[in-house]
Write a protein that holds these residues in place. Structure first.
Motif: not given
Length: 363
Positions: A325-332, A183-187, A250-253, A334-341
């Motif tokens: 949560a902060e570690a899950s959102c670290a730079e790089g 959905k997000a055209y993520a790699s 994406a998010t799960s891992h 895959t949670i940032h592949n989501e199309s939601v904020p």
């Protein structure tokens, strides 16, 4: 737009598949280093080694606990000293990741021989590197997939049921993460987008879990190989491996990786933590109630965790959960592949929401 799909060189699965391992290894060379854990060395190696030695010469070395840079360096030295022409990983996910990393460093082909269906690691061109203490460190993306993956379902059926169920937890994430990436055209893991084949296999993985998961668990409890067990082993190993690698993560891992900052979670399997990450992802991405019910029902039916308490965090504080949560959102990540904020606060809320739902259903 370029899509890329990754596959192992050869995938062999079935009851008694170990009997042909020697001929399959002989395609890779005449002499190899076999890496396995102490338990596999005692209990499973005797089932494989005679069939290996019919066709190739092997040296066996036991693995020391973590897929860490230090352990990879130690085993690399042994591979070079033994003049191995190929590497074999025999055992569970971390052993297999270690063998793949050693083969990469030694520039040798690798055969991956899972004795459990506990993760989707076997088919992938990826090793997850941890610290010596067991915390997630980084992904090592490899230049090619394993040359051979061989799964003997007779051996898998003898393994503890919890390991098969953990593999279902890892596989449960596959379609949700691949669909987010689509959905997000993520790699995917190659840096390109996924293919139609990858997304279709990810969906097949999910559908197979729902249809065969409970029956496969029952078969494993009875230590027998049935068609349902065969299908779940393929879903856990091949479909999930192709789906995550070629569809995307994406998010799960990412939540799994975040959970590893809390030492109390280290006693739980990768797939158990990924499964809870998937439950949290349903809240993060605002999935419909019927989907949430379907996934919770599946987890409850096969015995996957549905609360934080079931992964060692019954007494977790909000401060600790925010650190996850902060570690899950670290730079790089895959949670940032989501199309939601995605923010640490929204992930924190998703973790709390999944736990609250799991506890509500348990009442």
């Amino acid at each position: 737009m370029i899509s890329t799909t990754l596959f192992p060189g050869r995938y062999v699965q079935g009851e008694g598949a170990r009997r042909q391992i020697g001929s399959d290894l002989s395609r890779l060379g005449a002499r190899g280093l076999v890496i396995c854990g102490p338990t596999v060395f005692r209990k499973a190696l005797p089932d494989y080694e005679p069939f290996m030695r019919k066709a190739v010469d092997v040296t066996v070395e036991t693995y020391r606990g973590e897929c860490s840079d230090e352990e990879i360096a130690r085993l690399l030295g042994l591979a070079l000293h033994s003049k191995a022409q190929f590497i074999v990983g025999l055992g569970g996910g971390k052993v297999l990741d270690t063998a793949k990393a050693v083969a990469y460093e030694a520039r040798l082909p690798v055969a991956v021989v899972p004795t459990i269906a506990g993760t989707d690691a076997p088919c992938s061109a990826l090793s997850v590197i941890y610290t010596e203490e067991g915390a997630f460190k980084r992904y090592l993306v490899l230049p090619r997939n394993p040359d051979l993956v061989l799964v003997d379902t007779e051996i898998v059926a003898r393994a503890p049921v919890r390991l098969l169920v953990s593999g279902m937890g890892d596989a449960l994430a596959t379609w949700f993460e691949a669909e987010s990436c689509r959905k997000a055209y993520a790699s995917n893991m190659t840096g390109n987008v996924g293919s139609l084949s990858a997304y279709a296999l990810a969906r097949l993985c999910y559908d197979t879990l729902l249809e065969d998961g409970l029956a496969a668990r029952t078969a494993c409890e009875a230590r027998i190989v049935t068609p349902s067990l065969e299908r779940i082993v393929e879903a856990n190993t091949l479909l999930s491996g192709l789906g995550f690698e070629s569809g995307g993560l994406a998010t799960s891992h990412s939540i799994h990786n975040g959970l590893t900052v809390l030492e109390r979670t280290h006693a739980f399997y990768h797939g158990e933590k990924v499964a809870f990450g998937t439950l949290a992802s349903l809240f993060l991405t605002d999935k419909p109630v019927d989907v949430i019910d379907e996934v919770f029902d599946f987890c409850e039916s096969v015995g996957l965790p549905t609360t934080l308490g079931q992964i060692g965090l019954a007494d977790v504080s909000d401060e600790e959960l925010l650190a996850v949560a902060e570690a899950s959102c670290a730079e790089g990540e895959t949670i940032h592949n989501e199309s939601v904020p995605v923010t640490p606060r929204s992930v924190f809320a998703a973790l709390k929401g999944a736990d609250a739902e799991g506890r509500r259903r348990a009442r």
